[in-house]
Scaffold this active site. Structure first.
Site, PDB file in Angstrom:
ATOM      1  N   ARG A   1     -23.512  23.080 -13.387  1.00  0.00           N
ATOM      2  CA  ARG A   1     -22.128  23.059 -12.902  1.00  0.00           C
ATOM      3  C   ARG A   1     -21.590  24.484 -13.027  1.00  0.00           C
ATOM      4  NH1 ARG A   1     -23.122  18.790 -10.979  1.00  0.00           N
ATOM      5  NH2 ARG A   1     -22.133  16.779 -11.325  1.00  0.00           N
TER       6      ARG A   1
ATOM      7  N   GLU B   1     -15.128  25.157  -6.149  1.00  0.00           N
ATOM      8  CA  GLU B   1     -15.904  24.667  -5.000  1.00  0.00           C
ATOM      9  C   GLU B   1     -14.975  23.983  -4.011  1.00  0.00           C
ATOM     10  OE1 GLU B   1     -19.122  22.258  -6.535  1.00  0.00           O
ATOM     11  OE2 GLU B   1     -19.972  23.935  -7.626  1.00  0.00           O
TER      12      GLU B   1
ATOM     13  N   HIS C   1     -23.606  23.395  -3.344  1.00  0.00           N
ATOM     14  CA  HIS C   1     -23.765  22.249  -4.260  1.00  0.00           C
ATOM     15  C   HIS C   1     -24.528  21.100  -3.577  1.00  0.00           C
ATOM     16  CE1 HIS C   1     -21.813  20.041  -7.901  1.00  0.00           C
ATOM     17  NE2 HIS C   1     -23.014  19.564  -7.640  1.00  0.00           N
TER      18      HIS C   1
HETATM   19  P1  NAP Z   1     -29.899  15.130 -18.903  1.00  0.00           P
HETATM   20  O1  NAP Z   1     -31.162  14.379 -18.755  1.00  0.00           O
HETATM   21  O2  NAP Z   1     -28.814  14.575 -19.745  1.00  0.00           O
HETATM   22  O3  NAP Z   1     -30.288  16.602 -19.403  1.00  0.00           O
HETATM   23  C1  NAP Z   1     -29.368  17.511 -19.896  1.00  0.00           C
HETATM   24  C2  NAP Z   1     -29.995  18.243 -21.052  1.00  0.00           C
HETATM   25  O4  NAP Z   1     -29.055  19.214 -21.530  1.00  0.00           O
HETATM   26  C3  NAP Z   1     -30.332  17.297 -22.209  1.00  0.00           C
HETATM   27  O5  NAP Z   1     -31.681  17.488 -22.557  1.00  0.00           O
HETATM   28  C4  NAP Z   1     -29.385  17.746 -23.317  1.00  0.00           C
HETATM   29  O6  NAP Z   1     -29.937  17.691 -24.616  1.00  0.00           O
HETATM   30  C5  NAP Z   1     -29.128  19.191 -22.944  1.00  0.00           C
HETATM   31  N1  NAP Z   1     -27.881  19.669 -23.526  1.00  0.00           N
HETATM   32  C6  NAP Z   1     -26.669  19.069 -23.533  1.00  0.00           C
HETATM   33  N2  NAP Z   1     -25.779  19.829 -24.180  1.00  0.00           N
HETATM   34  C7  NAP Z   1     -26.450  20.914 -24.605  1.00  0.00           C
HETATM   35  C8  NAP Z   1     -26.080  22.062 -25.351  1.00  0.00           C
HETATM   36  N3  NAP Z   1     -24.836  22.229 -25.787  1.00  0.00           N
HETATM   37  N4  NAP Z   1     -27.038  22.985 -25.610  1.00  0.00           N
HETATM   38  C9  NAP Z   1     -28.300  22.802 -25.185  1.00  0.00           C
HETATM   39  N5  NAP Z   1     -28.705  21.730 -24.485  1.00  0.00           N
HETATM   40  C10 NAP Z   1     -27.785  20.804 -24.201  1.00  0.00           C
HETATM   41  O7  NAP Z   1     -29.235  15.409 -17.485  1.00  0.00           O
HETATM   42  P2  NAP Z   1     -29.960  15.677 -16.088  1.00  0.00           P
HETATM   43  O8  NAP Z   1     -30.052  14.396 -15.358  1.00  0.00           O
HETATM   44  O9  NAP Z   1     -31.172  16.509 -16.286  1.00  0.00           O
HETATM   45  O10 NAP Z   1     -28.794  16.539 -15.363  1.00  0.00           O
HETATM   46  C11 NAP Z   1     -28.330  17.725 -15.956  1.00  0.00           C
HETATM   47  C12 NAP Z   1     -27.093  18.226 -15.246  1.00  0.00           C
HETATM   48  O11 NAP Z   1     -27.443  18.776 -13.998  1.00  0.00           O
HETATM   49  C13 NAP Z   1     -26.042  17.162 -14.886  1.00  0.00           C
HETATM   50  O12 NAP Z   1     -25.208  16.837 -15.970  1.00  0.00           O
HETATM   51  C14 NAP Z   1     -25.286  17.807 -13.753  1.00  0.00           C
HETATM   52  O13 NAP Z   1     -24.182  18.536 -14.248  1.00  0.00           O
HETATM   53  C15 NAP Z   1     -26.321  18.776 -13.161  1.00  0.00           C
HETATM   54  N6  NAP Z   1     -26.732  18.361 -11.812  1.00  0.00           N
HETATM   55  C16 NAP Z   1     -26.444  19.162 -10.753  1.00  0.00           C
HETATM   56  C17 NAP Z   1     -26.838  18.791  -9.484  1.00  0.00           C
HETATM   57  C18 NAP Z   1     -26.563  19.674  -8.301  1.00  0.00           C
HETATM   58  O14 NAP Z   1     -26.357  19.168  -7.204  1.00  0.00           O
HETATM   59  N7  NAP Z   1     -26.591  20.987  -8.473  1.00  0.00           N
HETATM   60  C19 NAP Z   1     -27.486  17.572  -9.279  1.00  0.00           C
HETATM   61  C20 NAP Z   1     -27.764  16.786 -10.376  1.00  0.00           C
HETATM   62  C21 NAP Z   1     -27.393  17.184 -11.646  1.00  0.00           C
HETATM   63  P3  NAP Z   1     -30.391  16.318 -25.320  1.00  0.00           P
HETATM   64  O15 NAP Z   1     -31.749  16.027 -24.764  1.00  0.00           O
HETATM   65  O16 NAP Z   1     -30.425  16.634 -26.758  1.00  0.00           O
HETATM   66  O17 NAP Z   1     -29.372  15.294 -24.940  1.00  0.00           O
END
Ligand code: NAP
Length: 326
Positions: free
Chosen positions: A237, A266, A285
């Site tokens: 994000r 955005e 995005h």
């Molecule tokens: P996810 O499985 O929850 O992965 C996020 C990771 O970030 C988790 O492993 C989490 O750790 C880690 N994390 C959270 N807070 C942290 C911190 N303060 N320091 C270090 N690591 C931290 O989520 P995901 O499905 O991979 O998606 C991740 C993000 O990508 C979404 O939340 C969204 O904002 C973004 N996204 C963007 C698009 C786009 O169109 N560009 C599309 C989809 C998603 P833990 O394993 O310990 O919980």
């Protein structure tokens, strides 16, 4: 009587058909964003809403007095004011899992496009500036066998590791809130401290959710630690990065370039200096934006919605709201 729901964004026909079997549905079917007054009128008496990228805050929740559930058609849920949702006893769901490969493909595309200057060179050819002679000025940088550093190794991050290791023989470092032993073992990914990852990586990819802990987690200090030859890729994000610090780092040559799918604001303001930098790839995005994946996301959101308004526990309640009543 069927529960009443509102769909605040266009969704594929099969999704509407499925929800209509269980609910009384009204929907916003324009590609224009829904005006707030229309939205607030529509949600006044509904039990559930399906949407994405609309702020679920005190004013939204106080308008929808019957609301039980808000279903994001996205995995990120930084649009949820969690404390306000707890106060109003409203559940929130998201769509984890169904978009992982699609987003990982796009993020890897940003890595390749940045390193090999694909967008810049596409423009050069189309503008008629491909000249005979040495192609030295068109050289890019290798991706294979380089070091990839992933900040936030969750579902999407793991798919990136697989691509990097199995497809590009990269050395993979990661920094995450918790260790991922299975990923370490399966792909030989190495857990490092954040500063070490920043100083050693050729490509730094940010993939954390946006929340109070991660807001502007990459800023002046972090860019300063990166190699001047390194590329910064943001697929998370816009709010996870201090965008002015990124602009400064690019202008001062502290990093080599950036690949960005997300921005502080955005759509991006046309005066944003990032739009005028040839070494910055800018996308609107579109991480999850393929027809199949958007269908899968909307259908998963619909399943959450139907369960939430018919008294069942939806499968994808966001972790912070799991204690809420159904
Ligand atoms: P996810 O499985 O929850 O992965 C996020 C990771 O970030 C988790 O492993 C989490 O750790 C880690 N994390 C959270 N807070 C942290 C911190 N303060 N320091 C270090 N690591 C931290 O989520 P995901 O499905 O991979 O998606 C991740 C993000 O990508 C979404 O939340 C969204 O904002 C973004 N996204 C963007 C698009 C786009 O169109 N560009 C599309 C989809 C998603 P833990 O394993 O310990 O919980």
């Amino acid at each position: 009587m069927k529960p009443k729901v509102y769909i605040a964004k266009p969704v594929p026909e099969p999704v509407i058909t499925y929800i209509s079997e269980h609910c009384d549905v009204r929907l916003w079917n324009s590609t224009e964003p829904i005006p707030q007054d229309v939205l607030y009128e529509e949600i006044a008496s509904v039990d559930g809403v399906l949407l994405s990228h609309i702020d679920i805050n005190e004013s939204f929740l106080s308008t929808a007095s019957n609301l039980k559930i808000v279903c994001n058609a996205s995995v990120g849920y930084d649009n949820f004011d969690i404390e306000a949702m707890k106060k109003y006893n409203v559940l929130g769901t998201h769509t984890p899992g169904v978009l992982d490969d699609t987003v990982a493909d796009l993020v890897f595309g940003l890595i390749l496009t940045s390193a090999r200057r694909l967008a810049e060179l596409d423009r050069l050819v189309k503008d008629g500036n491909w000249e005979k002679g040495s192609d030295t000025p068109l050289f890019g940088r290798d991706v294979h066998h380089q070091t990839l550093g992933i900040i936030g190794l969750g579902r999407i991050g793991e798919k990136l590791v697989k691509r990097a290791k199995c497809g590009f023989d990269m050395n993979v470092l990661y920094y995450n809130r918790s260790r991922k032993p299975v990923v370490e073992e399966t792909y030989d990914a190495k857990y490092t401290a954040l500063d070490e990852l920043l100083s050693q990586s050729d490509f730094v990819v940010l993939m954390t959710p946006l929340n109070p802990e991660t807001e502007k987690m990459i800023g002046k200090r972090e860019f300063h630690l990166m190699k001047p030859t390194a590329f910064f890729i943001n697929g998370s994000r816009g709010g996870t990065v201090d965008e002015q610090a990124l602009i400064d780092a690019l202008q001062d040559g502290e990093i080599a370039g950036a690949g960005l799918d997300v921005f502080q604001q955005e759509p991006v303001d046309s005066n944003n200096p990032l739009l005028r930098m040839p070494n910055v790839v800018t996308l609107p995005h579109i991480g999850s934006a393929t027809a199949q994946t958007r269908l899968d996301m909307a259908m998963l959101a619909a399943q959450n919605l139907v369960k939430g308004v018919t008294g069942e526990i939806p499968p994808n309640v966001v972790p912070e709201l799991k204690q809420q009543r159904n």
